[in-house]
Write a protein that holds these residues in place. Structure first.
Motif, PDB file in Angstrom:
ATOM      1  N   ALA A  30      37.362  29.351  17.056  1.00 22.52           N
ATOM      2  CA  ALA A  30      38.284  30.255  16.381  1.00 22.52           C
ATOM      3  C   ALA A  30      38.764  31.321  17.367  1.00 22.52           C
ATOM      4  O   ALA A  30      37.971  31.980  18.033  1.00 22.52           O
ATOM      5  N   VAL A  31      40.075  31.469  17.489  1.00 22.55           N
ATOM      6  CA  VAL A  31      40.660  32.477  18.363  1.00 22.55           C
ATOM      7  C   VAL A  31      41.074  33.660  17.499  1.00 22.55           C
ATOM      8  O   VAL A  31      41.948  33.541  16.643  1.00 22.55           O
ATOM      9  N   HIS A  32      40.454  34.808  17.739  1.00 29.33           N
ATOM     10  CA  HIS A  32      40.740  35.993  16.935  1.00 29.33           C
ATOM     11  C   HIS A  32      41.863  36.825  17.519  1.00 29.33           C
ATOM     12  O   HIS A  32      42.615  37.466  16.781  1.00 29.33           O
ATOM     13  N   ASN A  33      41.973  36.819  18.844  1.00 23.21           N
ATOM     14  CA  ASN A  33      43.036  37.599  19.467  1.00 23.21           C
ATOM     15  C   ASN A  33      43.325  37.073  20.872  1.00 23.21           C
ATOM     16  O   ASN A  33      42.511  36.374  21.482  1.00 23.21           O
ATOM     17  N   PHE A  34      44.491  37.437  21.349  1.00 23.03           N
ATOM     18  CA  PHE A  34      44.935  37.043  22.682  1.00 23.03           C
ATOM     19  C   PHE A  34      45.558  38.279  23.328  1.00 23.03           C
ATOM     20  O   PHE A  34      46.413  38.944  22.731  1.00 23.03           O
ATOM     21  N   ALA A  35      45.100  38.608  24.544  1.00 23.01           N
ATOM     22  CA  ALA A  35      45.568  39.833  25.192  1.00 23.01           C
ATOM     23  C   ALA A  35      45.880  39.573  26.659  1.00 23.01           C
ATOM     24  O   ALA A  35      45.347  38.641  27.272  1.00 23.01           O
ATOM     25  N   TRP A  36      46.750  40.401  27.197  1.00 23.09           N
ATOM     26  CA  TRP A  36      47.042  40.362  28.625  1.00 23.09           C
ATOM     27  C   TRP A  36      47.146  41.791  29.148  1.00 23.09           C
ATOM     28  O   TRP A  36      47.626  42.685  28.451  1.00 23.09           O
ATOM     29  N   GLN A  37      46.644  42.013  30.334  1.00 22.61           N
ATOM     30  CA  GLN A  37      46.512  43.378  30.862  1.00 22.61           C
ATOM     31  C   GLN A  37      47.055  43.449  32.296  1.00 22.61           C
ATOM     32  O   GLN A  37      46.674  42.659  33.159  1.00 22.61           O
ATOM     33  N   GLY A  97      46.616  40.807  37.409  1.00 24.63           N
ATOM     34  CA  GLY A  97      46.374  41.044  35.994  1.00 24.63           C
ATOM     35  C   GLY A  97      45.497  39.968  35.394  1.00 24.63           C
ATOM     36  O   GLY A  97      45.093  39.007  36.073  1.00 24.63           O
ATOM     37  N   SER A  98      45.188  40.105  34.112  1.00 19.88           N
ATOM     38  CA  SER A  98      44.265  39.188  33.446  1.00 19.88           C
ATOM     39  C   SER A  98      44.766  38.868  32.043  1.00 19.88           C
ATOM     40  O   SER A  98      45.490  39.643  31.428  1.00 19.88           O
ATOM     41  N   THR A  99      44.367  37.675  31.573  1.00 19.60           N
ATOM     42  CA  THR A  99      44.612  37.293  30.180  1.00 19.60           C
ATOM     43  C   THR A  99      43.268  37.026  29.521  1.00 19.60           C
ATOM     44  O   THR A  99      42.340  36.514  30.159  1.00 19.60           O
ATOM     45  N   TYR A 100      43.165  37.363  28.244  1.00 17.30           N
ATOM     46  CA  TYR A 100      41.892  37.269  27.535  1.00 17.30           C
ATOM     47  C   TYR A 100      42.070  36.541  26.207  1.00 17.30           C
ATOM     48  O   TYR A 100      43.081  36.700  25.519  1.00 17.30           O
ATOM     49  N   ILE A 101      41.080  35.736  25.873  1.00 15.57           N
ATOM     50  CA  ILE A 101      40.970  35.155  24.539  1.00 15.57           C
ATOM     51  C   ILE A 101      39.675  35.674  23.931  1.00 15.57           C
ATOM     52  O   ILE A 101      38.599  35.526  24.517  1.00 15.57           O
ATOM     53  N   ASN A 102      39.782  36.339  22.807  1.00 17.83           N
ATOM     54  CA  ASN A 102      38.615  36.969  22.168  1.00 17.83           C
ATOM     55  C   ASN A 102      37.901  37.921  23.120  1.00 17.83           C
ATOM     56  O   ASN A 102      36.677  38.033  23.130  1.00 17.83           O
ATOM     57  N   GLY A 103      38.681  38.570  23.981  1.00 13.91           N
ATOM     58  CA  GLY A 103      38.113  39.551  24.882  1.00 13.91           C
ATOM     59  C   GLY A 103      37.447  38.968  26.107  1.00 13.91           C
ATOM     60  O   GLY A 103      36.774  39.688  26.847  1.00 13.91           O
ATOM     61  N   ALA A 104      37.613  37.683  26.366  1.00 11.49           N
ATOM     62  CA  ALA A 104      36.983  37.040  27.526  1.00 11.49           C
ATOM     63  C   ALA A 104      38.024  36.233  28.281  1.00 11.49           C
ATOM     64  O   ALA A 104      39.032  35.816  27.720  1.00 11.49           O
ATOM     65  N   ILE A 105      37.758  36.033  29.574  1.00 12.06           N
ATOM     66  CA  ILE A 105      38.662  35.240  30.406  1.00 12.06           C
ATOM     67  C   ILE A 105      38.208  33.780  30.343  1.00 12.06           C
ATOM     68  O   ILE A 105      37.130  33.450  30.838  1.00 12.06           O
TER      69      ILE A 105
END
Length: 631
Positions: A30-37, A97-105
């Motif tokens: 389950a993917v709760h969120n997707f982020a990029w920084q 930069g980095s991308t994260y799925i559920n706060g992890a790479i």
């Protein structure tokens, strides 16, 4: 006018059973969120040779079930950002930069299992039906381990979810058959990717080329499925209508590679009003903001650049941007990386991929009249031409040269006409590149299946051509000689198409491929032993190209097949053009003709082996090129 956005209406049109089958949530993935920084892309400027930033410190955070639009003027970096977020290679670019799925790479393998990418151009095979398109995508996807019954249930569910039930058995569309509409093709492109069970969906200009109503239709169906399945949808989009724009949950605005806004779509008006650019009433907010961020058509470019710099600075220093950074940082879990083992997926089976690709190509081959039917007609026309030009040649010395010419023509021009395979292979190559990008299968499965599906087709061409041309020309009239001729012609076409595969794999450009392949065939004809016999061929051309010339081995095999066991009369005056031990009988032993070329009999197996090695070399080079090239 576009319909009123009503996602609940779309959802209620789908039966409860279909909703359950489409949903099919993945345990442990389950993917709760997707982020990029702080995503930054830097390339070397071709003019100044100095580093140039395509994107600068772009941030974003999207929750499951949300749709995020990437917007900005042309050249703002939308597609570049989408490719970075989808972890697609940007050749020659330096990424930060980095991308994260559920706060992890996640690892690349895990990311491929959890996501899919739908390109701007529909990667659809026109000769398949709508249902077959989704079916083959499911078989090739391998995103999740599901039973065949669950797979078929998902297919039926997606047909309902995307409003394609009535078009299930309709051909997608070929140059000779219209098929489904543009909006339906776009929905089908998305549905065929969703069948693989991704949790993050990347869309490159999903409404490109569609009118307002069709655009709303496509996006509304995507949002319905995303809401129902808690998917994350990232879409680059250009100038949507008001109703289409309102379907998105979040918005990222870019201008010159710099972020100008990120947040809820419904908060855009409030934000712009707060920085002095209130959206006028009865104005499409998407059009307003694109005009605001576009400096290409401002008369005062310096003033326009100042406006954009000021907007970027206000965004960067504003509370919303600071809150976004905190939201991303609070979600990061450095100690809990997402590993590939956490993904429930089926083990890749290359044999299964090959079988599926062969099955799909078989359906395409017998339905696609342009790619295959016209080529068969072309070869049959060539056979009739050859058979009637060299009609009923007699076994006398006057026919020896015409027979030799006929053999050269039959082998050389048949292989030359393999250039007609270029468009079909380029289409297959384009489909492969897009499907490999989504982790469906690799170059090995593609090359093997492409080789297998071509064999029966090429044998059919060789046999049908020979039945007409061989007997009309009155070449050696024995079954053994006939089927040996068919074998050489078949190997000739296999080698010729292998050359097409290698060249088209390296240079995916129709005109360039035609030029290279035509040049190569001209070279093969020149050094194959017919124009200039191997005994007197210039040493450079002989040693550099004659041995790797597949036409040379075919011509040699055909000549030996014709003259090795046949005799010819010398005419009424008994003046034999070729002196052999049968001269006292006013006959010519065919081996005397072979002696002119320096050919020997009894080496058919050796020559076949060499020809197969050339075929293998072309195919292996084609495989290597496709493996190394990503586009």
């Amino acid at each position: 006018m576009a319909p009123t956005p009503d996602i609940e209406r779309v959802l209620t049109n789908i039966t409860i059973e279909r909703q359950a089958s489409v949903k099919a949530r993945l345990e442990n993935t389950a993917v709760h969120n997707f982020a990029w920084q702080d995503v930054t892309i830097t390339v070397k400027d071709r003019a100044t040779k100095q580093p140039k930033a395509l994107l600068e410190k772009v941030n974003g955070f999207v929750n499951a079930g949300e749709m995020c639009a990437l917007m900005g003027p042309s050249g703002s970096g939308k597609t570049s950002l989408l490719n970075v977020l989808a972890r697609r290679a940007n050749q020659g670019a330096q990424l930060e930069g980095s991308t994260y799925i559920n706060g992890a790479i996640p690892s690349l393998k895990t990311f491929r299992d959890l996501s899919c990418y739908v390109e701007q151009e529909d990667a659809l095979i026109g000769s398949l039906t709508v249902k077959e398109t989704i079916y083959f995508a499911a078989r090739l996807g391998h995103k999740t381990s599901i039973t065949k019954e669950e797979q078929m249930s998902r297919i039926e569910g997606l047909l309902d979810s995307f409003g394609l039930r009535e078009q299930a058995d309709t051909i997608v569309g070929t140059p000779l058959y219209k098929g489904i509409s543009g909006g339906q093709k776009r929905r089908l492109s998305v549905a065929s990717q969703l069948i693989t069970g991704p949790r993050i969906l990347f869309l490159d200009e999903p409404t490109s080329g569609l009118d307002s109503a069709a655009s709303w239709e496509v996006i509304s169906y995507i949002k319905a499925v995303a809401k129902m399945n808690n998917l994350i949808v990232m879409a680059s989009i250009h100038q949507p209508s008001t109703s289409t724009f309102a379907l998105f949950d979040k918005l990222l605005l870019l201008s010159g590679g710099k972020p100008q806004y990120f947040g809820p779509v419904h908060s855009l008006g409030e934000y712009l009003g707060g920085v002095g650019y209130a959206i006028p009433q009865h104005t499409n907010p998407a059009e307003f903001v694109l005009e605001l961020l576009n400096s290409d058509f401002d008369q005062d470019r310096q003033q326009a650049q100042g406006r954009l710099s000021a907007l970027h600075e206000r965004w960067t220093n504003g509370d919303r941007a600071q809150g976004l950074v905190k939201e991303i940082e609070s979600s990061i879990q450095i100690e809990k990386p997402v590993e590939a083992d956490s993904v429930t997926h089926s083990r890749r089976n290359m044999a299964s991929d090959v079988v599926t690709l062969v099955h799909r190509s078989f359906i395409k081959s017998y339905r696609d009249l342009v790619a295959y039917g016209i080529r068969i007609a072309m070869y049959l026309g060539l056979a009739i031409m050859m058979g009637t030009v060299w009609l009923r040649l007699k076994p006398d010395q006057e026919s020896i040269v015409p027979i030799t010419n006929a053999i050269f023509f039959g082998g050389a021009f048949m292989s030359f006409m393999a250039v007609a395979y270029v468009p079909a292979f380029l289409e297959d190559r384009s489909t492969f590149i897009k499907e490999r990008g989504n982790g469906m299968y690799g170059a090995t499965a593609f090359v093997i299946s492409n080789f297998i599906i071509g064999l029966p087709y090429l044998f059919l061409i060789s046999l049908s051509f020979s039945i007409i041309a061989y007997w009309l020309s009155n070449l050696q009239p024995t079954a053994e000689a006939f089927f040996t001729w068919v074998m050489w012609l078949f190997l000739d076409l296999v080698a010729a198409e292998s050359l097409v595969v290698m060249v088209s794999a390296a240079f995916p450009n129709f005109v360039l491929d035609l030029a290279i392949i035509a040049f190569a065939n001209g070279l093969w004809m020149s050094v194959d032993g017919f124009m200039v016999t191997p005994k007197i061929l210039n040493p450079f051309w002989y040693y550099a190209f004659h041995f790797i010339d597949y036409q040379a081995w075919v011509f040699q095999g055909m000549i030996v097949n014709e003259f090795g066991k046949r005799t010819y009369t010398c005419g009424g005056d008994c003046q034999c053009s070729y002196q052999t031990e049968l001269a006292d009988q006013c006959k010519i032993d065919g081996k005397g003709v072979l002696a002119v070329y320096g050919y020997e009999t009894g080496k058919t197996g050796e020559w076949v082996g060499i020809l197969l090695s050339i075929v293998a070399g072309y195919r292996l080079l084609g495989w290597l090129i496709l493996t190394l090239r990503k586009r």
